[in-house]
Design an enzyme around this catalytic site. Sequence first.
Site, short mmCIF file in Angstrom:
data_model
loop_
_atom_site.label_atom_id
_atom_site.label_comp_id
_atom_site.label_asym_id
_atom_site.label_seq_id
_atom_site.Cartn_x
_atom_site.Cartn_y
_atom_site.Cartn_z
CE LYS A 119 -24.84 -1.95 -62.89
NZ LYS A 119 -24.90 -3.39 -62.97
CB CYS A 123 -29.79 -3.61 -60.19
SG CYS A 123 -28.75 -4.57 -59.11
N1 SAJ Z 1 -38.45 -8.48 -65.05
C1 SAJ Z 1 -39.68 -8.44 -65.68
N2 SAJ Z 1 -39.74 -8.79 -66.99
C2 SAJ Z 1 -38.64 -9.21 -67.70
C3 SAJ Z 1 -37.39 -9.24 -67.04
C4 SAJ Z 1 -37.32 -8.87 -65.71
O1 SAJ Z 1 -40.68 -8.06 -65.08
O2 SAJ Z 1 -38.78 -9.52 -68.87
C5 SAJ Z 1 -38.35 -8.08 -63.64
C6 SAJ Z 1 -37.89 -9.20 -62.72
O3 SAJ Z 1 -38.94 -10.02 -62.34
C7 SAJ Z 1 -37.31 -8.42 -61.57
C8 SAJ Z 1 -36.71 -7.18 -62.26
O4 SAJ Z 1 -37.34 -7.09 -63.52
O5 SAJ Z 1 -38.32 -8.01 -60.65
C9 SAJ Z 1 -35.22 -7.22 -62.45
O6 SAJ Z 1 -34.79 -8.50 -62.84
P1 SAJ Z 1 -33.68 -8.74 -63.95
O7 SAJ Z 1 -33.51 -10.18 -64.11
O8 SAJ Z 1 -34.01 -7.98 -65.18
O9 SAJ Z 1 -32.39 -8.03 -63.40
P2 SAJ Z 1 -31.54 -8.06 -62.01
O10 SAJ Z 1 -31.99 -6.88 -61.20
O11 SAJ Z 1 -31.53 -9.38 -61.39
O12 SAJ Z 1 -30.07 -7.78 -62.62
C10 SAJ Z 1 -29.85 -6.63 -63.42
C11 SAJ Z 1 -29.09 -7.08 -64.69
N3 SAJ Z 1 -29.03 -5.97 -65.63
C12 SAJ Z 1 -29.40 -6.12 -66.92
O13 SAJ Z 1 -29.81 -7.15 -67.37
C13 SAJ Z 1 -29.24 -4.93 -67.81
C14 SAJ Z 1 -27.69 -7.55 -64.30
O14 SAJ Z 1 -26.93 -7.85 -65.46
C15 SAJ Z 1 -26.98 -6.46 -63.49
O15 SAJ Z 1 -25.68 -6.87 -63.08
C16 SAJ Z 1 -27.80 -6.19 -62.25
O16 SAJ Z 1 -29.09 -5.71 -62.65
C17 SAJ Z 1 -27.08 -5.16 -61.39
O17 SAJ Z 1 -26.46 -5.55 -60.39
O18 SAJ Z 1 -27.09 -3.98 -61.77
#
Ligand code: SAJ
Length: 429
Positions: free
Chosen positions: A214, A268
């Site tokens: 995880k 996360c």
């Molecule tokens: N972000 C970027 N660029 C990107 C993707 C995301 O700047 O290309 C930023 C987003 O704007 C945000 C942050 O990253 O601020 C996180 O967003 P996210 O969509 O990547 O992830 P979370 O936090 O919503 O969910 C993550 C997911 N983990 C992965 O994709 C590996 C989700 O599957 C997990 O269940 C979740 O964390 C968790 O609960 O751990």
Amino acid sequence: MKSDNELNVVVLGLGYIGLPTAAVIARTGARVLGIDVHQSVVDTINSGRVHIEEVDLDGLVSGVVSRGHLRASTRIEPADVFVIAVPTPFKDDRSPDIAYVLEAATSLAAVLKAGDTVILESTSPVGTTEKVRDLLARLRPDLRAPGMGDGADYAVAYCPERVLPGRILVELIDNDRVIGGITPRCARKALTFYRRFVRGACVTTNARAAEMTKLTENAFRDVNIAFANELSLVAETMGVDVWEVIRLANRHPRVNILQPGPGVGGHCIAVDPWFLVAADPANTPLIRTAREVNDGKTDHVVASAAAMIEANPGVPVACLGLAFKANIDDFRESPALRVATALAERFGSRVRIVEPYASELPEALAKTGATLIDIDTAIERCPLMIVLVDHDVFRSVPLEERATKQVLDTRGIWPDQPSARSTPLRMAS
Ligand code: SAJ
């Protein structure tokens, strides 16, 4: 094995993960009791309503509550399966805080009985599931704990949630699950439970491997976003459109770069990599640096935005978005909120906030003199615009409504913006 209708499940923690999980299990016909320390959360759920925003969750919760499959309480009751889904924040020194997990385990120890299964879903440092087992063993010496000698009266396993906010109900069912048992037998017992509602593959391993898996997933994403954010700074120096470069580079069959933004938020990805760093600081320079690059990107956006505002004395500026990512109402660890607050503390009432997912400003922002307005008012009255979140409602503003604006677009949602096209993070001229 008990049929769905006979199974009693307790879910501890009714937040972004616990409530959807409880509702999805309740939909299978199991009798689910959700436990939360907040009476207001318990009351809201028992009245068939929800306290968090998530696609389709309101309808699901009202359905399972009205059919009597889901109820909530502050008080634990006996069950066959206990799912712990409480927060695991980090402390001031960024070391993980598993106090809520241990509190949850302590409360369920009082009603634990032979044949039960205890599953930890909270993102946790490696070794936490063993600590839960140790605690249960200490509190219930009358039961044989798993992995501590011959036989076991109950099972303890770790199964991390992996769902994406905004798609939780879909991903809870469709995503593969990694199930780590304290013993292989514990893993098999937990597997039987997840097979009741998961359509994705359920893969078993040991608890420590599942815990690290995880953390690895979220650290992987953080490192990759850091790469994109670092590129955005280089591209700015070079006067190149970083989004175009990424789009072009991603045409290579083995390149898949993520998107730069104003930093990384949420509870996360901005938190979990620190659990790996705390576990082995000497061997995690890359993971630590990625965190620092992503946090540094937020500081960079504040500085660029402040320069733009200063160069236009007295002109109102609209900050578009406060959420940590698009189309959700979650502001936890949000870089957009950090940027907007830093700007509002400096420029006060000149700063206008547009956030369709907020009915009022968070306290730290409200006291600065900044005000909450809607997107139409922002288009009418704010010549300066800072795009902090890629909400659909911002993305769909057509060029003719913003052509004359000076724009700092940290999400690359307006590629046709004249001032943003070639130097997306530079002050528009
Ligand atoms: N972000 C970027 N660029 C990107 C993707 C995301 O700047 O290309 C930023 C987003 O704007 C945000 C942050 O990253 O601020 C996180 O967003 P996210 O969509 O990547 O992830 P979370 O936090 O919503 O969910 C993550 C997911 N983990 C992965 O994709 C590996 C989700 O599957 C997990 O269940 C979740 O964390 C968790 O609960 O751990």
